[in-house]
Write a protein that holds these residues in place. Structure first.
Motif: not given
Length: 202
Positions: A159-185
């Motif tokens: 759920t979180l990966a889909r929400r914060h994936h860069p492709d669904t956020n127009n390449g937003d860098r903040a979303a990309e960083e958030r997704l990295k945190q989610i992956n590590v967690a």
């Protein structure tokens, strides 16, 4: 300079509530300014005497006159308890004794109430499983509480990966960083859950 008048009554001043009448002592015509109880049974009913005769009456007064030693002892014990009945500690006045509880005790400052609430909170804390320290940050990132199953962790991760994936956020860098945190967690949590599962099967 005028000194302030002392309005405090002197020790032998007449009672200001004394009735306007003569002393109750026979053949005494002095003003009655001092009261004395009529008897042990009627302490709120008074004779009114002049100062001389109230002193004489009080000198002869014996509150315990006519009482046996046993009655005197019982009366003294009752006075020590403010004439209230007492029971063995841990009992109340009911026919069936029971252990005294905190509810039986007057607690105007709510000291016992705070104590009860504190114990209840401690009991809840003991009953609630605490996440291992290395997982607390990962759980916070994923928005999960402990304990958690692998299936719930995977569902939340997707759920979180889909929400914060860069492709669904127009390449937003903040979303990309958030997704990295989610992956590590998720990796941290999955590794722990898998190792825990292996330990249980061994």
């Amino acid at each position: 300079m005028t000194k302030p008048r002392n309005t405090r009554a002197r020790a032998f001043d007449p009672d200001p509530d004394a009735p306007q009448r003569c002393c109750d002592m026979p053949n005494c015509s002095n003003a009655a300014g001092y009261r004395a109880p009529r008897s042990r049974e009627t302490l709120n009913q008074y004779y009114w005497f002049c100062l001389e005769h109230v002193r004489e009456y009080n000198a002869r007064w014996d509150y315990y006159k006519g009482m046996s030693p046993g009655q005197i002892e019982a009366h003294l014990q009752a006075d020590a308890r403010w004439d209230r009945p007492t029971w063995t500690f841990g009992q109340t006045g009911s026919p069936k004794s029971h252990t005294t509880t905190e509810e039986d005790i007057l607690d105007p400052l709510d000291i016992l109430g705070r104590s009860r609430r504190s114990r209840a909170e401690q009991a809840r804390a003991r009953a609630t499983p605490v996440a291992p320290h290395p997982l607390r940050e990962a759980l916070a990132v994923l928005g999960l509480s402990w304990p958690v199953s692998m299936e719930d962790a995977k569902t939340q991760y997707r759920t979180l990966a889909r929400r914060h994936h860069p492709d669904t956020n127009n390449g937003d860098r903040a979303a990309e960083e958030r997704l990295k945190q989610i992956n590590v967690a998720f990796t941290t949590l999955r590794t722990h859950l898998m190792s825990e599962g292996l330990e249980k099967t061994n």
